[in-house]
Design an enzyme around this catalytic site. Sequence first.
Site, PDB file in Angstrom:
ATOM      1  N   ASP A 178       9.468-137.264 -23.142  1.00  0.00           N
ATOM      2  CA  ASP A 178       9.349-138.027 -22.118  1.00  0.00           C
ATOM      3  C   ASP A 178      10.217-137.496 -21.014  1.00  0.00           C
ATOM      4  O   ASP A 178      10.079-137.658 -19.458  1.00  0.00           O
ATOM      5  CB  ASP A 178       9.507-139.589 -22.495  1.00  0.00           C
ATOM      6  N   GLY A 180      14.327-131.825   1.545  1.00  0.00           N
ATOM      7  CA  GLY A 180      15.709-132.385   1.585  1.00  0.00           C
ATOM      8  C   GLY A 180      16.933-131.534   1.518  1.00  0.00           C
ATOM      9  O   GLY A 180      17.963-132.181   1.472  1.00  0.00           O
ATOM     10  N   HIS A 181      16.651-130.426   1.308  1.00  0.00           N
ATOM     11  CA  HIS A 181      17.719-129.433   0.778  1.00  0.00           C
ATOM     12  C   HIS A 181      18.144-128.209   1.741  1.00  0.00           C
ATOM     13  O   HIS A 181      17.106-127.863   2.532  1.00  0.00           O
ATOM     14  CB  HIS A 181      17.506-128.909  -0.422  1.00  0.00           C
ATOM     15  N   ASP A 238      25.111-127.396  -2.871  1.00  0.00           N
ATOM     16  CA  ASP A 238      23.749-127.529  -3.292  1.00  0.00           C
ATOM     17  C   ASP A 238      22.873-126.173  -3.117  1.00  0.00           C
ATOM     18  O   ASP A 238      22.791-125.645  -1.901  1.00  0.00           O
ATOM     19  CB  ASP A 238      22.982-128.492  -2.394  1.00  0.00           C
ATOM     20  N   ASP A 242      17.240-137.750 -10.368  1.00  0.00           N
ATOM     21  CA  ASP A 242      17.963-136.624 -11.129  1.00  0.00           C
ATOM     22  C   ASP A 242      19.422-136.990 -11.014  1.00  0.00           C
ATOM     23  O   ASP A 242      20.042-136.111 -11.044  1.00  0.00           O
ATOM     24  CB  ASP A 242      17.327-135.445 -10.897  1.00  0.00           C
ATOM     25  N   HIS A 243      19.851-138.228 -10.308  1.00  0.00           N
ATOM     26  CA  HIS A 243      21.323-138.366 -10.135  1.00  0.00           C
ATOM     27  C   HIS A 243      21.511-139.910 -10.776  1.00  0.00           C
ATOM     28  O   HIS A 243      22.776-139.982 -11.017  1.00  0.00           O
ATOM     29  CB  HIS A 243      21.544-138.205  -8.612  1.00  0.00           C
ATOM     30  N   ASP A 254      12.227-139.315 -26.325  1.00  0.00           N
ATOM     31  CA  ASP A 254      10.836-139.374 -26.715  1.00  0.00           C
ATOM     32  C   ASP A 254      10.849-140.670 -27.285  1.00  0.00           C
ATOM     33  O   ASP A 254      11.304-141.315 -28.160  1.00  0.00           O
ATOM     34  CB  ASP A 254      10.518-138.281 -27.680  1.00  0.00           C
ATOM     35  N   HIS A 272      23.464-127.082  -8.350  1.00  0.00           N
ATOM     36  CA  HIS A 272      22.239-127.711  -8.101  1.00  0.00           C
ATOM     37  C   HIS A 272      21.144-126.450  -7.889  1.00  0.00           C
ATOM     38  O   HIS A 272      20.628-126.303  -6.706  1.00  0.00           O
ATOM     39  CB  HIS A 272      22.291-128.518  -6.790  1.00  0.00           C
ATOM     40  N   HIS A 288       5.397-132.892   5.218  1.00  0.00           N
ATOM     41  CA  HIS A 288       6.671-133.023   4.330  1.00  0.00           C
ATOM     42  C   HIS A 288       7.492-131.794   4.696  1.00  0.00           C
ATOM     43  O   HIS A 288       7.057-130.752   5.142  1.00  0.00           O
ATOM     44  CB  HIS A 288       6.051-132.739   2.884  1.00  0.00           C
TER      45      HIS A 288
END
Lengths: 549, 549
Positions: free
Chosen positions: A49, A368-369, A196, A77-78, A444, A391, A365
């Site tokens: 998961d 953001g990087h 990043d 993811d942070h 999981d 990153h 779209h």
Amino acid sequence: MATPNKLRIIPLGGLGEVGKNMTAIEYGRNVLIIDAGVMFPEHDMLGVDLVIPDYTTYLKDKKDWVRGIVVTHGHEDHIGGLPYLLAEIQAPIYATRLTAGLIELKLSKHQMASQASLNIVAAGDRKSLGGLFDVEFFHVCHSIPDAVGLAIRTPSGLIVHTGDFKFDYTPAWGEPPDFGALARLGHEGVLVLMSDSTNADNPGFTPSEKTVDEGLNKVFREAKGRVILATFGSLISRVQQIIHAAARHNRVVAIDGRSLEESVQRAQDLGYLDVPPGVLVELPALKGRPDHQIAIIATGSQGEPSAALGRMAVGRHKQITIKPGDTVVMSSRVIPGNEQVVGRAINNLFKRGARVIYDRGSNVHVSGHASQEELKLLLNLVKPKYFIPVHGELRHLHSHAELARQQGIPAENIFVLENGAVMEFDEKGARFIERIPGGYVFVDGSGVGDIGPQVLRDREILSQDGFVLAVVRLNGKSGEVVGRPQIITRGFVYVKENMDLIERAEEQVINALRRNGTDPQTAIRKSLSDLLYSETQRQPMIMPVVIDN
Amino acid sequence: MATPNKLRIIPLGGLGEVGKNMTAIEYGRNVLIIDAGVMFPEHDMLGVDLVIPDYTTYLKDKKDWVRGIVVTHGHEDHIGGLPYLLAEIQAPIYATRLTAGLIELKLSKHQMASQASLNIVAAGDRKSLGGLFDVEFFHVCHSIPDAVGLAIRTPSGLIVHTGDFKFDYTPAWGEPPDFGALARLGHEGVLVLMSDSTNADNPGFTPSEKTVDEGLNKVFREAKGRVILATFGSLISRVQQIIHAAARHNRVVAIDGRSLEESVQRAQDLGYLDVPPGVLVELPALKGRPDHQIAIIATGSQGEPSAALGRMAVGRHKQITIKPGDTVVMSSRVIPGNEQVVGRAINNLFKRGARVIYDRGSNVHVSGHASQEELKLLLNLVKPKYFIPVHGELRHLHSHAELARQQGIPAENIFVLENGAVMEFDEKGARFIERIPGGYVFVDGSGVGDIGPQVLRDREILSQDGFVLAVVRLNGKSGEVVGRPQIITRGFVYVKENMDLIERAEEQVINALRRNGTDPQTAIRKSLSDLLYSETQRQPMIMPVVIDN
């Protein structure tokens, strides 16, 4: 093991991406943790998961040394790994207001909100952590408001960690990047820059969030019917842009999908969403309203079948039925690996008559990087002695390292690391010490780390060719087969049309046991796998069940 | 059912893509088949090796009516289904020389080469098929030489089918497109145009193959060590370009990977590869040669772990060990869905010290399909009455339909179809008749069509959470449990660390059978799934094996 009077930096988490979800800064018996995120599993991580960093191995004998957890921004993811991390260690969390709000939301879902020590900071603040690390938070632009980079002063020198960022002169929310702070840090003298690398192989500049305003305006201007926009719940800046664009075109906005509703609500409560009165409505309130006054922000931008857009695409959404005249906008990037399911959802929406806007040309779209030119600007402002690209996958880190070399940083001062790599810094220089287990752990269901390579290998075999069960009863004394073996299969062949094969498998088992009665398990396994492979070219998992009668 | 005096067109095969792998043209008791290809399965088609069009259902009562199979070019998705099709019907195949050579190679692997009737044609030829269909082959440019489009004259009018194409003024092999033929056909009057939609959502022109020459030259010029290039075996034009570029830079070329070797050999035998003397060598002949004189063309451009490049990436290639100084070039597109594995292979190659060239900016690959401006030019040359966009997913067909509307074709004369849609044309006009089963059939091992939704659903469950087997012996008379139940799991949890859970599962089974002895199967299934879900939040497949003692 503690390292007195030496600075160590260890990228710890990320699936292929280095230091994406977690990084540790060490000095003697002091540990500072940056971020604690989750990743979504890759295709061959069957049944998994979530994937979280393997902080357990790293923190084994260091649990009491953690002076703080500093979080750069509120994306999954942070922050998504915090509930798992806090189950193992006690340490104060430092985050800006919106980030803290989203962390609280996350922790409360795990019934952990009350026990966490959550400290709110603002860009510009400085905090001393455990009397040793002095952390300054500086404002950066990303696809969520209130994102910060970190300037960490240690006894060995200053570390600058960008977090996720881009140089957006016209962001969707808040101020442009704090170039002044970066220049000041550069002037002060930066020992290590961690920056990043997500878009380090992308030439030029990443377009501003403002370009999406134009794309959205065009969509709203042209749409005759409803406009349905799919995006991530965590792209708060995008939600803001959609609300503004919809309001400009006299449409109300309904949010469809629980994760979106929750984060939008939280952002609004904390004052990070500017919603004109009457614009946000509940889904049922759309009833009876003319189509050209309706906009819907929906979950499902990754083609997830159970999310709002996924259900619309296959006609299983209870309130919304896609029809000709609808415009659907995919306003987020497709996470690599999801292209097939997203493509399928788009095709299904077309099939139901919608116009779907999904391609790059339509400006709905932006990333953001930061891209290459922004990364070069950062390197020029910060002027670090040492550079660690983070990153990103190895290929992105290598691109970023190449950029740094072009900017004059000596190759020997640039470190392309993998998760778990321990870098040490002192007056003599910088060096790679060792690599500790810095992998990841599978979540999981409710199990954290209880499935490993063997279980995944079994799932892989089962997913390819299913299994064949051979239940045999043997006479305890004579060793002879009692009755007929029972062959049961799942995921192997369509049994009704292969009765003949199943019967032959039964014969095969009987014959094999006649020839080799001493090791019935092996005899069954070998003889069945030979027969089934030669007949079907498949290799199901074979499970002999031998019962002594 | 035959349709006297009426023309019918039925796109038949493609996974999401309409008419990609197969199309049928019908007139009365006459059937013409265009192409017979395979597709690779999508991620959720677990254990499936190949996907072929469901021609069986369509041809059920029409096997004797097939007047010919016309093949447009030699790529897998246009010829790979022939062995399966020819196992069911007898019909002559018409193909150009290189295409025929590759078909022969394919058939010989299935031991079918001798029984097929393979007729070689050339661009410009006209063939009468069964006295009814008159097929003219016209030259088009694609990423393989000898590709053709079809002008099919029927009693109801002229059909133009482009096959896969782009308008390349400077192709890697052979002549530019035959614009003259297209204009002539347009002048003659085209009833229906069926045109390649793969890149219909891509603005502008697709770059010429010649731009790849420049990209490759740059790579060879800059590379200090070996150059390893990954591409498809069927991209014969790309292989040609690589050989030329390598020769220009005084490198020999070795081919690594059986599928590549075979198609390169075949193309060379037939005169479709221009290889300067001494340039092509065997892999072992590279030994002792300086790195800067070596180029290797390898399979594995999709990240396949067992292909040549995949083995190099993880250090399991017997002859080639990647080292610093090596340059690896990804010279093919990534098929959607393969991004993760390809990305992983690239990261691993970087890790071993190679420089990997994989991004768009480096001009080492271009698409073989026409973009929007080319599609508009084609529409203007051919000027069809009716338009059927093919070779694309629904979203591409819709983009292509939009282009056709912009070019002045009335919306009611444009048909966006799905596989199995039957279109009929006569003097009164064109109409959609019905949709017949036009799906696909799974090939798994040696089985064709013997696995269906139920087997795939079982594999899906097994892949997510594995299975739990409960073997129980019951006393035939009393119905009581004899001995202790045996719980066996695979792909569920790591058993050694979960002995406690397994023991509780045994207890649960005993208790359930005490409470409900009449239906032991259901009792076991229900009680175990409840326990295991509440303990692990997982839902393995539960298989009760009840043995009467």
